[in-house]
Design an enzyme around this catalytic site. Structure first.
Site, PDB file in Angstrom:
ATOM      1  N   GLY A  11      28.419  36.670 -11.012  1.00  0.00           N
ATOM      2  CA  GLY A  11      27.019  36.307 -11.235  1.00  0.00           C
ATOM      3  C   GLY A  11      26.853  34.797 -11.185  1.00  0.00           C
ATOM      4  N   ARG A  21      30.320  20.135  -6.591  1.00  0.00           N
ATOM      5  CA  ARG A  21      30.244  18.704  -6.235  1.00  0.00           C
ATOM      6  C   ARG A  21      31.398  17.926  -6.870  1.00  0.00           C
ATOM      7  NH1 ARG A  21      27.988  14.507  -9.219  1.00  0.00           N
ATOM      8  NH2 ARG A  21      27.127  12.755  -8.032  1.00  0.00           N
ATOM      9  N   VAL A  23      34.318  19.091  -7.958  1.00  0.00           N
ATOM     10  CA  VAL A  23      35.624  19.461  -7.383  1.00  0.00           C
ATOM     11  C   VAL A  23      35.821  18.739  -6.051  1.00  0.00           C
ATOM     12  CG1 VAL A  23      36.946  21.373  -6.355  1.00  0.00           C
ATOM     13  CG2 VAL A  23      35.700  21.740  -8.506  1.00  0.00           C
ATOM     14  N   ARG A  72      30.118  39.841  -5.637  1.00  0.00           N
ATOM     15  CA  ARG A  72      31.113  40.628  -6.369  1.00  0.00           C
ATOM     16  C   ARG A  72      31.862  41.386  -5.275  1.00  0.00           C
ATOM     17  NH1 ARG A  72      29.345  39.913 -11.764  1.00  0.00           N
ATOM     18  NH2 ARG A  72      27.087  39.830 -11.987  1.00  0.00           N
ATOM     19  N   ASP A 103      34.632  36.095 -16.086  1.00  0.00           N
ATOM     20  CA  ASP A 103      35.958  36.686 -16.301  1.00  0.00           C
ATOM     21  C   ASP A 103      36.441  37.545 -15.136  1.00  0.00           C
ATOM     22  OD1 ASP A 103      34.114  38.617 -16.912  1.00  0.00           O
ATOM     23  OD2 ASP A 103      35.069  39.258 -18.780  1.00  0.00           O
ATOM     24  N   THR A 125      29.183  31.078 -16.424  1.00  0.00           N
ATOM     25  CA  THR A 125      28.423  32.320 -16.604  1.00  0.00           C
ATOM     26  C   THR A 125      27.409  32.092 -17.719  1.00  0.00           C
ATOM     27  OG1 THR A 125      28.505  34.557 -17.542  1.00  0.00           O
ATOM     28  CG2 THR A 125      30.406  33.184 -17.978  1.00  0.00           C
ATOM     29  N   ASP A 127      26.545  34.157 -19.725  1.00  0.00           N
ATOM     30  CA  ASP A 127      26.930  34.993 -20.878  1.00  0.00           C
ATOM     31  C   ASP A 127      27.761  34.240 -21.919  1.00  0.00           C
ATOM     32  OD1 ASP A 127      25.665  36.945 -19.469  1.00  0.00           O
ATOM     33  OD2 ASP A 127      27.429  38.181 -19.090  1.00  0.00           O
ATOM     34  N   ASP A 129      30.913  34.056 -22.263  1.00  0.00           N
ATOM     35  CA  ASP A 129      31.882  34.989 -22.848  1.00  0.00           C
ATOM     36  C   ASP A 129      33.305  34.835 -22.304  1.00  0.00           C
ATOM     37  OD1 ASP A 129      31.299  35.888 -20.320  1.00  0.00           O
ATOM     38  OD2 ASP A 129      31.153  38.002 -20.861  1.00  0.00           O
ATOM     39  N   GLY A 170      23.328  39.646 -20.977  1.00  0.00           N
ATOM     40  CA  GLY A 170      24.556  39.606 -21.773  1.00  0.00           C
ATOM     41  C   GLY A 170      25.116  41.010 -21.778  1.00  0.00           C
ATOM     42  N   ARG A 171      25.875  41.303 -20.717  1.00  0.00           N
ATOM     43  CA  ARG A 171      26.372  42.665 -20.523  1.00  0.00           C
ATOM     44  C   ARG A 171      27.258  43.104 -21.679  1.00  0.00           C
ATOM     45  NH1 ARG A 171      28.327  42.792 -14.780  1.00  0.00           N
ATOM     46  NH2 ARG A 171      29.452  41.043 -15.676  1.00  0.00           N
ATOM     47  N   GLY A 185      13.449  31.158 -33.244  1.00  0.00           N
ATOM     48  CA  GLY A 185      12.885  31.601 -34.520  1.00  0.00           C
ATOM     49  C   GLY A 185      12.578  33.097 -34.576  1.00  0.00           C
ATOM     50  N   ARG A 243       5.579  45.521 -27.891  1.00  0.00           N
ATOM     51  CA  ARG A 243       5.495  45.240 -26.460  1.00  0.00           C
ATOM     52  C   ARG A 243       6.884  44.784 -26.028  1.00  0.00           C
ATOM     53  NH1 ARG A 243       1.249  47.416 -26.765  1.00  0.00           N
ATOM     54  NH2 ARG A 243      -0.739  46.806 -25.825  1.00  0.00           N
ATOM     55  N   HIS A 249      16.812  38.569 -14.129  1.00  0.00           N
ATOM     56  CA  HIS A 249      17.579  37.557 -13.398  1.00  0.00           C
ATOM     57  C   HIS A 249      16.964  36.166 -13.397  1.00  0.00           C
ATOM     58  CE1 HIS A 249      19.589  41.198 -12.053  1.00  0.00           C
ATOM     59  NE2 HIS A 249      20.594  40.420 -11.707  1.00  0.00           N
ATOM     60  N   GLN A 251      16.755  34.465 -15.774  1.00  0.00           N
ATOM     61  CA  GLN A 251      17.627  33.709 -16.690  1.00  0.00           C
ATOM     62  C   GLN A 251      18.776  33.032 -15.961  1.00  0.00           C
ATOM     63  OE1 GLN A 251      18.166  36.375 -20.498  1.00  0.00           O
ATOM     64  NE2 GLN A 251      17.592  37.653 -18.778  1.00  0.00           N
ATOM     65  N   ARG A 252      19.095  33.501 -14.767  1.00  0.00           N
ATOM     66  CA  ARG A 252      20.215  32.902 -14.027  1.00  0.00           C
ATOM     67  C   ARG A 252      19.765  31.770 -13.102  1.00  0.00           C
ATOM     68  NH1 ARG A 252      23.793  37.989 -12.797  1.00  0.00           N
ATOM     69  NH2 ARG A 252      23.404  37.511 -10.611  1.00  0.00           N
TER      70      ARG A 252
HETATM   71  O1  F6P Z   1      27.645  38.249 -16.013  1.00  0.00           O
HETATM   72  C1  F6P Z   1      26.419  37.638 -15.957  1.00  0.00           C
HETATM   73  C2  F6P Z   1      25.303  38.628 -15.859  1.00  0.00           C
HETATM   74  O2  F6P Z   1      24.152  37.857 -15.665  1.00  0.00           O
HETATM   75  C3  F6P Z   1      25.141  39.570 -17.049  1.00  0.00           C
HETATM   76  O3  F6P Z   1      24.528  38.983 -18.142  1.00  0.00           O
HETATM   77  C4  F6P Z   1      24.336  40.679 -16.399  1.00  0.00           C
HETATM   78  O4  F6P Z   1      24.457  41.885 -17.096  1.00  0.00           O
HETATM   79  C5  F6P Z   1      24.937  40.766 -15.062  1.00  0.00           C
HETATM   80  O5  F6P Z   1      25.437  39.479 -14.756  1.00  0.00           O
HETATM   81  C6  F6P Z   1      24.007  41.222 -13.971  1.00  0.00           C
HETATM   82  O6  F6P Z   1      24.728  41.327 -12.803  1.00  0.00           O
HETATM   83  P1  F6P Z   1      24.179  41.533 -11.326  1.00  0.00           P
HETATM   84  O7  F6P Z   1      24.236  40.215 -10.663  1.00  0.00           O
HETATM   85  O8  F6P Z   1      25.153  42.452 -10.718  1.00  0.00           O
HETATM   86  O9  F6P Z   1      22.790  42.070 -11.423  1.00  0.00           O
END
Ligand code: F6P
Length: 319
Positions: A11, A21, A23, A72, A103, A125, A127, A129, A170-171, A185, A243, A249, A251-252
């Site tokens: 991800g 950059r 590296v 992936r 990971d 990542t 996450d 993690d 956050g899988r 908050g 609600r 995504h 968030q990425r």
């Molecule tokens: O590992 C990062 C992450 O954003 C997780 O929080 C989320 O569950 C997963 O990737 C989503 O993956 P994909 O890119 O396969 O939708």
């Protein structure tokens, strides 16, 4: 060592470009040749490898995503896939590899280490993690994105006197939900690392209502359950209407925060240094505000626990 390569995998995370950059420029500074591998391990298998110069990584430090693209790659998890990758590594005379990712990407690097390719892994990542580092690249940017959204949701929650469930990524890990809940908050934070107790959540919602509070925000890590499921549980168990906002995504994405750019620059350069020093299998990261490198094995053999005292603090502060 004359030549190294860099790839991003898994991800994407804001700040990956700043790491690439770093590296590339550090490698060139040290007199190495450096190549970029496109599309992660898939690109390694397919030989999508390009020699980089200083200008190849110009004007990218501020950009989200990854110029090397990411993927992936199930094929790399097969012996055949790895054999093809090894052919390309030999063909391009690559003597060391920097892997930027999470990971799963580190596991891929570990397979290459077993085949004799020195690897230095850079944690990236949202996450947060990865064992052995307090911070991964992308976490800070994603955290700021989520807190910004919580602030916005709070405006409309207050206007309409509603309760909201905000589902964050956050899988397997609750770091993003925990930090965003504390920073935003939130009244309740629900994480995979903490036993789910519907009564406690209902009690918190009811007691805040009885004190005259008209809205509340529940931050939920996706690894625990979906926001829709939680909304149904609250409706069924306590007749509470909520609600739902699933952030997904977005968030990425986005321009990396200053902090992510800085740690990406530090991690990238350190990864090149570890390869140059002859280390065959390492990860870089942050411990007590210091950039460190450590054996890659550590990532797979230890599991770090989330600091649940932050949950207690969030609960104390949102009474
Ligand atoms: O590992 C990062 C992450 O954003 C997780 O929080 C989320 O569950 C997963 O990737 C989503 O993956 P994909 O890119 O396969 O939708």
């Amino acid at each position: 060592m004359k030549k190294i390569a860099v790839l991003t995998s898994g991800g994407d995370a804001p700040g990956m470009n700043a790491a690439i950059r770093s590296v590339v420029r550090k490698a060139l500074f040290e007199g190495l040749e450096v190549s970029g591998v496109f599309n992660g391990y898939q690109g390694l298998i397919e030989g999508k490898i390009e020699q980089f110069q200083l200008g190849s990584v110009g004007d990218i430090i501020q950009r989200g995503g990854t110029i090397l693209r990411s993927a992936r790659c199930p094929e790399f998890m097969t012996e055949d896939g790895r054999a093809k990758a090894m052919e390309q590594i030999k063909l391009h005379a690559i003597e060391g590899l920097v892997v930027i990712g999470g990971d799963g990407s580190f596991k891929g690097a570990n397979e290459l280490v077993k085949l004799g390719v020195p690897c230095a892994c850079v944690p990236a990542t949202i996450d947060n993690d990865i064992t052995g580092t307090e911070f991964t690249i992308g976490f800070d940017t994603a955290l700021n994105t989520v807190v910004d959204v919580i602030d916005k949701i709070r405006d409309t929650a207050t206007s309409h006197e509603r309760s909201f469930i905000v589902e964050v990524m956050g899988r397997d890990a609750g770091d993003l939900a925990l930090w965003a809940g504390l920073g935003g908050g939130a009244e309740s934070i629900i994480l995979p690392e903490k036993p789910f107790n519907v009564d406690a959540i209902v009690n918190r919602l009811k007691s805040s209502t009885s004190r005259g509070k008209k809205h509340s925000i529940i931050v939920l890590a996706e690894g625990m359950m979906s926001a829709t499921q939680l909304a149904e549980i609250l409706k069924k168990e306590a007749g509470i209407e909520t609600r739902v906002s699933i952030l997904g995504h977005m968030q990425r994405g986005g321009s990396p925060s200053a902090r992510d750019r800085v740690i990406a620059s530090q991690y990238g350069a350190r990864a090149v240094e570890t390869l140059l020093s002859g280390k065959k299998s390492s990860a870089v990261g942050m411990r007590n505000h210091k950039v460190v490198d450590y054996n890659l094995e550590e990532v797979f053999t230890k599991r770090e626990k989330l600091d649940l005292s932050l949950v207690d603090l969030a609960e104390t502060l949102s009474i």
